[in-house]
Scaffold this motif. Structure first.
Motif, short mmCIF file in Angstrom:
data_model
loop_
_atom_site.label_atom_id
_atom_site.label_comp_id
_atom_site.label_asym_id
_atom_site.label_seq_id
_atom_site.Cartn_x
_atom_site.Cartn_y
_atom_site.Cartn_z
N PHE A 185 0.84 -1.20 0.00
CA PHE A 185 0.00 0.00 0.00
C PHE A 185 0.87 1.25 0.00
O PHE A 185 1.96 1.27 0.58
CB PHE A 185 -0.91 0.03 1.23
CG PHE A 185 -1.84 -1.15 1.33
CD1 PHE A 185 -2.69 -1.46 0.29
CD2 PHE A 185 -1.85 -1.95 2.47
CE1 PHE A 185 -3.56 -2.56 0.39
CE2 PHE A 185 -2.70 -3.04 2.57
CZ PHE A 185 -3.56 -3.34 1.53
N ARG A 201 -8.46 0.73 0.71
CA ARG A 201 -8.12 0.51 -0.69
C ARG A 201 -9.00 -0.59 -1.30
O ARG A 201 -9.51 -1.46 -0.59
CB ARG A 201 -6.64 0.10 -0.83
CG ARG A 201 -5.65 1.16 -0.35
CD ARG A 201 -5.68 2.37 -1.25
NE ARG A 201 -4.70 3.38 -0.89
CZ ARG A 201 -4.95 4.45 -0.16
NH1 ARG A 201 -6.18 4.64 0.32
NH2 ARG A 201 -4.02 5.34 0.11
N ASP A 221 -4.49 6.41 -3.95
CA ASP A 221 -5.42 5.30 -3.86
C ASP A 221 -5.51 4.53 -5.18
O ASP A 221 -6.41 3.71 -5.38
CB ASP A 221 -6.81 5.77 -3.43
CG ASP A 221 -7.43 6.76 -4.42
OD1 ASP A 221 -6.79 7.07 -5.46
OD2 ASP A 221 -8.55 7.24 -4.15
N ASN A 238 -1.65 0.08 -5.42
CA ASN A 238 -2.05 -0.61 -4.20
C ASN A 238 -2.69 -1.96 -4.57
O ASN A 238 -3.84 -2.01 -5.01
CB ASN A 238 -3.07 0.23 -3.43
CG ASN A 238 -2.49 1.55 -2.95
OD1 ASN A 238 -1.90 1.62 -1.88
ND2 ASN A 238 -2.65 2.60 -3.75
#
Length: 251
Positions: free
Chosen positions: A29, A66, A34, A39
């Motif tokens: 991550f 996420r 985002d 991710n």
């Protein structure tokens, strides 16, 4: 080769700012974006996977805020796709990847009036990100500080970044690689702005990044093509088809 590629993906994910191990998976991550393309998770080869492991992985993504998403070499976890589909995941893409070695690399000349440059400042990195974004149809005038920082960190860890610059200082495109791991590195982000296309620049950037990887000691480079045109470009510079990777997400 499939196993080596998958192991290198696992190792590179573990370098993300927030990397976690959850059961048979590694999830990487980045709190500054985002983007599901940054991710995501991948399975550790050879570790058994259960439906409960999928549930725990989805929970880990929820905790990070996420979208649950995985990328992996299919032959290394052949049972995983069925478990993910049963948990409500949907296949995004199923791509064949290509590999290149020093013996197959065929580097074309850089088009006249352009040079390939390794960025040394954040200003140059931002210019390369802008050129890539424009080529991919994404926010060309606003490269984020996070994207520039990711590029810088990759270079610091041994990844290659190249920008193509014209004689009058216009950045025409760029490309990069992940830091080599176990003698392997992924080449990605090959992009050329519209007005500089059809001159062989994409092939020159691809070969330039790959050649620098080999000069640094890498044994193989690998990549994925986004369409028939890019596939032909990569084959001309010495990449040959190999195994398959799956992109799959939930929600």
């Amino acid at each position: 080769m499939d196993l080596r590629i998958q192991r290198s993906v696992v190792s590179n994910l573990r370098t993300r700012p927030q990397a976690i191990d959850t059961g048979p998976f590694v999830a990487g991550f980045d709190p500054e974006t985002d983007s599901p393309y940054i991710n995501y998770a991948t399975p550790v080869p050879g570790v058994p996977i259960t439906a409960a492991d999928i549930t725990a992985l989805v929970t880990a993504f929820a905790g990070a805020g996420r979208k649950p998403r995985l990328e992996y070499v299919t032959s290394c976890s052949p049972e995983l796709e069925g478990l993910l589909l049963g948990a409500g995941f949907t296949v995004e893409e199923r791509n064949q990847y290509l590999i290149c070695s020093p013996s197959t690399l065929n580097a074309p000349p850089v088009p006249t009036g352009l040079e390939l440059v390794e960025p040394e400042t954040d200003r140059d990195r931002a210019a390369i990100v802008s050129a890539q974004n424009e080529a991919f149809g994404e926010f060309p005038d606003d490269p984020s500080e996070a994207a520039v920082a990711r590029m810088r960190r990759s270079q610091e860890r041994g990844g290659v970044v190249l920008g193509a610059r014209s004689a009058d200082g216009v950045w025409a495109g760029g490309g990069q690689s992940s830091p080599p791991n176990d003698g392997l590195s992924e080449v990605a982000g090959i992009a050329v702005r519209e007005q500089f296309r059809r001159r062989g620049l994409g092939g020159a950037i691809s070969a330039g990044v790959t050649r620098r990887l080999f000069e640094g000691g890498a044994e193989f480079a690998w990549l994925e093509a986004s369409g028939d045109d890019s596939w032909r470009v990569y084959e001309r510079v010495g990449f040959v088809p190999s195994g398959y990777r799956l992109y799959i997400s939930q929600g």
